[in-house]
Design a protein around this motif. Structure first.
Motif, PDB file in Angstrom:
ATOM      1  N   VAL A 129      28.338  39.483  41.875  1.00  0.00           N
ATOM      2  CA  VAL A 129      29.480  40.089  41.184  1.00  0.00           C
ATOM      3  C   VAL A 129      30.166  40.407  42.657  1.00  0.00           C
ATOM      4  O   VAL A 129      31.583  40.716  42.653  1.00  0.00           O
ATOM      5  N   ALA A 130      29.915  41.566  42.701  1.00  0.00           N
ATOM      6  CA  ALA A 130      30.074  42.783  43.912  1.00  0.00           C
ATOM      7  C   ALA A 130      30.757  41.378  45.339  1.00  0.00           C
ATOM      8  O   ALA A 130      31.523  41.888  46.193  1.00  0.00           O
ATOM      9  N   ALA A 131      29.914  40.464  45.909  1.00  0.00           N
ATOM     10  CA  ALA A 131      29.910  39.585  46.835  1.00  0.00           C
ATOM     11  C   ALA A 131      30.768  38.775  46.915  1.00  0.00           C
ATOM     12  O   ALA A 131      32.206  38.426  47.146  1.00  0.00           O
ATOM     13  N   ASN A 132      31.683  38.882  45.550  1.00  0.00           N
ATOM     14  CA  ASN A 132      33.042  37.823  44.801  1.00  0.00           C
ATOM     15  C   ASN A 132      33.437  38.073  45.118  1.00  0.00           C
ATOM     16  O   ASN A 132      35.127  38.103  45.708  1.00  0.00           O
ATOM     17  N   PHE A 133      33.701  39.984  44.786  1.00  0.00           N
ATOM     18  CA  PHE A 133      34.845  40.292  44.719  1.00  0.00           C
ATOM     19  C   PHE A 133      35.626  41.096  46.205  1.00  0.00           C
ATOM     20  O   PHE A 133      36.547  40.891  46.820  1.00  0.00           O
ATOM     21  N   ASN A 134      33.927  40.851  47.355  1.00  0.00           N
ATOM     22  CA  ASN A 134      34.384  41.584  48.532  1.00  0.00           C
ATOM     23  C   ASN A 134      35.489  40.137  49.444  1.00  0.00           C
ATOM     24  O   ASN A 134      35.713  40.124  49.787  1.00  0.00           O
ATOM     25  N   THR A 135      34.285  39.264  49.283  1.00  0.00           N
ATOM     26  CA  THR A 135      35.217  37.960  49.996  1.00  0.00           C
ATOM     27  C   THR A 135      36.665  37.355  49.197  1.00  0.00           C
ATOM     28  O   THR A 135      37.742  37.394  49.969  1.00  0.00           O
ATOM     29  N   ILE A 136      37.117  37.404  47.729  1.00  0.00           N
ATOM     30  CA  ILE A 136      38.621  37.586  47.821  1.00  0.00           C
ATOM     31  C   ILE A 136      39.215  38.730  48.226  1.00  0.00           C
ATOM     32  O   ILE A 136      40.752  38.066  47.934  1.00  0.00           O
ATOM     33  N   TYR A 137      38.832  39.675  48.344  1.00  0.00           N
ATOM     34  CA  TYR A 137      39.408  40.764  48.628  1.00  0.00           C
ATOM     35  C   TYR A 137      39.979  40.371  49.881  1.00  0.00           C
ATOM     36  O   TYR A 137      41.074  40.376  50.270  1.00  0.00           O
ATOM     37  N   ILE A 138      38.948  40.022  50.716  1.00  0.00           N
ATOM     38  CA  ILE A 138      39.556  39.430  52.155  1.00  0.00           C
ATOM     39  C   ILE A 138      40.440  38.499  52.769  1.00  0.00           C
ATOM     40  O   ILE A 138      41.656  38.473  53.232  1.00  0.00           O
ATOM     41  N   TYR A 139      39.640  37.681  51.963  1.00  0.00           N
ATOM     42  CA  TYR A 139      40.927  35.855  51.444  1.00  0.00           C
ATOM     43  C   TYR A 139      42.124  36.560  51.280  1.00  0.00           C
ATOM     44  O   TYR A 139      43.062  35.842  51.912  1.00  0.00           O
ATOM     45  N   THR A 140      42.117  36.851  50.190  1.00  0.00           N
ATOM     46  CA  THR A 140      43.609  37.364  49.189  1.00  0.00           C
ATOM     47  C   THR A 140      44.373  38.052  50.314  1.00  0.00           C
ATOM     48  O   THR A 140      45.539  37.878  50.667  1.00  0.00           O
ATOM     49  N   ALA A 141      44.054  39.379  51.637  1.00  0.00           N
ATOM     50  CA  ALA A 141      45.084  39.823  52.322  1.00  0.00           C
ATOM     51  C   ALA A 141      45.639  39.770  53.510  1.00  0.00           C
ATOM     52  O   ALA A 141      46.062  39.231  53.985  1.00  0.00           O
ATOM     53  N   GLU A 142      43.928  38.113  53.724  1.00  0.00           N
ATOM     54  CA  GLU A 142      44.508  37.314  54.669  1.00  0.00           C
ATOM     55  C   GLU A 142      45.068  35.827  54.958  1.00  0.00           C
ATOM     56  O   GLU A 142      46.334  36.111  56.119  1.00  0.00           O
ATOM     57  N   VAL A 143      45.381  36.069  54.166  1.00  0.00           N
ATOM     58  CA  VAL A 143      45.823  33.972  53.578  1.00  0.00           C
ATOM     59  C   VAL A 143      47.599  34.769  53.358  1.00  0.00           C
ATOM     60  O   VAL A 143      48.264  33.342  53.790  1.00  0.00           O
ATOM     61  N   TYR A 144      47.841  35.859  53.041  1.00  0.00           N
ATOM     62  CA  TYR A 144      49.271  36.291  52.136  1.00  0.00           C
ATOM     63  C   TYR A 144      50.126  36.706  54.220  1.00  0.00           C
ATOM     64  O   TYR A 144      49.664  37.803  55.276  1.00  0.00           O
ATOM     65  N   PRO A 145      51.286  36.392  53.852  1.00  0.00           N
ATOM     66  CA  PRO A 145      51.927  36.902  55.792  1.00  0.00           C
ATOM     67  C   PRO A 145      52.627  38.537  55.326  1.00  0.00           C
ATOM     68  O   PRO A 145      52.344  39.224  53.794  1.00  0.00           O
ATOM     69  N   THR A 146      52.962  38.809  56.138  1.00  0.00           N
ATOM     70  CA  THR A 146      53.208  40.425  55.545  1.00  0.00           C
ATOM     71  C   THR A 146      54.364  40.820  55.088  1.00  0.00           C
ATOM     72  O   THR A 146      53.864  41.802  54.795  1.00  0.00           O
TER      73      THR A 146
END
Length: 490
Positions: free
Chosen positions: A406-423
Motif C-alpha cells: 500500500v505504501a508503494a501504491n501511494f508512492n506511485t500515484i503521488y508521483i504520477y499526479t504531480a507529473e501529469v498536470y501542468p503548473t
C-alpha cells in the motif's frame, strides 16, 4: 557644393538602414524554467529541499497514525462504542477532504510556500488544543481541525516535484517514503513509552513538536520558480534559479527567461477539460481506492491486535478468559495495547519501505502505470491472505507485505499526479485527488473497525475488490509520465 552636401546625409541614411537590417539577425537567447532546472541539475539545494520538504511527511504520518495508537485509550476513558472510535478517524479525513480542495485552489493562485506554511501553523495549533479535550465531542471536533491543516502538507511534494530535474523525480520522490516511515515509527515508539506512563494527552503534545520545529526550517526553501513564472513574476523566478545554481555550484542557461503568463490558474473546470477528463476521473478512482486500502490496513492491524482476532490467539484467549467474561459482553470493548502489540505494529510499519527499491525500479523502468497496476493487484491478493488461519508470525508477515504494497501504491500515484498536470493546475489536481482519497479514508474505519467484527471475510473481500478496480484503472490510464517533462501550461 549643394550636391555634395545632399550626398553626405544620404550616405549616413544608407548606413543607418543597413544597421537596422542587420540587428534582427542578432537574436536574443531565451530559456524556460524547465530548461533552467535541467541545466542547473541536481545538487546541494535539492538535498536540503529533500530533507526539509520530505520532513513534512514525518509530521503528517505522526498526526494520521496518532489515532491508531490512542484509540484504545480514548475508548476506555470515554467508554466508546466501535462506531464512535471509527467516527474520530472519519472526521479527521472529512476535514482533510474539505480543505484539500481549498488549499489546492489557493496554492495555484497565491503560491505553494504560503499555503504550506499556513497549513503547518493551523495543524500545530489545533493538535495542541486536542490534548486539552474535555470530552469526546471536543476531541472529534479538534482532530477534524487537525485534518484540515494536514491537507495542505501536499504542497511540500509539489514544491519538490517542480524543482527536481526530470531524471531524478522517479528516484527522489519515492525516497520520501522514508520520512513517512520515520514519522510512523516515531509515533508508535513514543506511544509505547508515553501512553502507559503519562497518558495520551502528553503523547499528542509531544507529537506536535516536530511540526513546530519544521516551520522554522521553511525559510530556507523558496517559492516554486514554476509558480512564479505562471504569474508573470519572472524576476523572482530568475532570482530563485540563480540562488539554486550558486548553491549547486552550477551555471544558469544563457539568455533571458521567457515563459507564457496564464491568468487562468487553479480552475476546477480545467481538470474536467476534454484533454484531462478521463485522466482525472481515473486518478480520482485510484486515489480513493488506495486511501481506502492504506488506512484499512493500518486500522485493521490495530483492530486485529486489540481484539486478538488471529484464530490461534483467539482460541487461546477464549480458553483463558472464558466465554462468559464481563469484558466479552461489554459494548465498549476495552483492551490496551501490550508491549508486544507495539512491537508488531513497528515491524509491520517497517514494511512500508521494504519494497521501496523494487518500487523505484518499477517506476523508472516499467513506467508509472504498469508499476501501479502490479502493486495494486498484489495488494488485493494479500488482503485475502489475511483470512488464512495463521500464527502471530504469519499475521506479522501478511501485515508486513500489505504495508509494503500500500505504501508503494501511494508512492506511485503521488508521483504520477504531480507529473501529469501542468503548473497552472498542478496544486489543484493534487488537492482534489487528495480530497477524493479521503472519502476512502473516511469509509475505511467503518469497514476495518465495524464490519470486520461482523463479517471478517466480507470486509477483506471488499478491500480486495476495490484494489482490483484500482489496478484496472491504473493499467488503462491514457498518459504515461515516465521521462516526460513537467508541463507549464495546458
Amino acid at each position: 557644393m549643394a550636391t555634395q552636401q545632399k550626398e553626405v546625409p544620404n550616405a549616413i541614411g544608407l548606413e543607418e538602414i543597413g544597421t537596422e537590417r542587420q540587428e534582427p539577425k542578432k537574436e536574443q537567447k531565451t530559456f524556460t524554467v524547465e530548461e533552467a532546472v535541467e541545466t542547473i541539475g541536481f545538487g546541494r539545494f535539492h538535498i536540503v529541499l529533500f530533507l526539509v520538504m520530505g520532513s513534512t511527511g514525518v509530521v503528517e504520518a505522526m498526526e494520521i497514525m496518532l489515532i491508531a495508537v490512542v484509540s484504545p485509550l480514548i475508548r476506555c476513558e470515554w467508554q466508546l462504542n466501535d462506531w464512535q472510535v471509527a467516527l474520530v478517524t472519519t472526521m479527521v479525513f472529512f476535514g482533510y477532504m474539505i480543505f484539500s480542495i481549498l488549499f489546492g485552489l489557493l496554492a495555484d493562485r497565491y503560491g505553494r510556500w504560503k499555503i504550506l506554511l499556513m497549513s503547518f501553523l493551523w495543524g500545530a495549533y489545533f493538535s495542541l488544543l486536542t490534548s486539552f479535550s474535555p470530552s469526546y465531542i471536543w476531541f472529534v471536533f479538534l482532530r477534524a481541525m487537525v485534518g484540515c491543516g494536514v491537507s495542505g502538507h501536499a504542497q511540500g511534494l509539489i514544491i519538490k516535484t517542480e524543482f527536481l530535474p526530470t531524471k531524478y523525480r522517479g528516484y527522489m520522490l519515492p525516497l520520501s517514503q522514508v520520512f513517512w516511515l520515520a514519522g510512523s515509527l516515531l509515533i508508535i515508539g513514543l506511544a509505547s513509552v508515553v501512553n502507559p506512563t503519562i497518558g495520551w494527552r502528553w503523547l499528542i503534545r509531544i507529537s506536535s513538536v516536530p511540526g513546530i520545529i519544521l516551520i522554522l526550517a521553511f525559510k530556507f526553501i523558496p517559492e516554486s520558480a514554476r509558480y512564479n513564472v505562471s504569474t508573470g513574476n519572472n524576476k523572482a523566478a530568475v532570482g530563485t534559479l540563480e540562488k539554486i545554481a550558486k548553491m549547486n555550484r552550477s551555471v544558469m542557461p544563457e539568455g533571458i527567461l521567457v515563459e507564457s503568463v496564464n491568468e487562468r490558474r487553479g480552475r476546477f473546470c480545467d481538470l474536467l477539460d476534454s484533454k484531462y477528463l478521463r485522466t482525472t476521473l481515473q486518478i480520482w478512482i485510484i486515489w480513493l481506492g488506495i486511501s481506502f486500502a492504506y488506512y484499512g490496513v493500518i486500522l485493521a492491524s490495530a483492530e486485529l491486535l486489540e481484539r486478538d482476532m488471529v484464530c490461534s490467539l483467539q482460541t487461546t484467549a477464549a480458553k483463558e478468559l472464558g466465554n462468559d467474561s464481563e469484558e466479552s459482553h461489554s459494548p465498549c470493548h476495552c483492551r490496551l495495547f501490550a508491549p508486544s502489540d507495539y512491537r508488531i505494529m513497528i515491524i509491520s510499519t517497517i514494511g512500508e519501505i521494504a519494497l521501496n527499491p523494487l518500487n523505484i525500479l518499477g517506476i523508472n523502468f516499467l513506467g508509472r502505470r504498469l508499476s501501479l497496476s502490479i502493486t495494486m493487484g498484489c495488494t488485493a491478493l494479500f488482503f485475502l491472505f489475511l483470512n488464512i488461519c495463521t500464527t502471530s508470525t504469519g499475521l506479522i508477515g501478511f501485515l508486513f507485505m500489505l504495508r509494503a504494497l500500500v505504501a508503494a501504491n501511494f508512492n506511485t500515484i503521488y508521483i504520477y499526479t504531480a507529473e501529469v498536470y501542468p503548473t497552472t493546475m498542478r496544486a489543484l489536481g493534487m488537492g482534489t485527488s487528495g480530497s477524493l482519497c479521503r472519502i476512502g479514508a473516511m469509509v475505511a474505519p467503518f469497514i476495518a473497525q465495524v464490519l470486520m467484527n461482523a463479517s471478517f471475510l466480507g470486509a477483506l473481500c471488499l478491500f480486495s475488490g476495490v484494489c482490483v478496480v484500482c489496478a484496472i484503472s491504473a493499467f488503462t490510464l491514457p498518459i504515461e509520465t515516465k521521462g516526460r517533462a513537467l508541463q507549464q501550461t495546458k
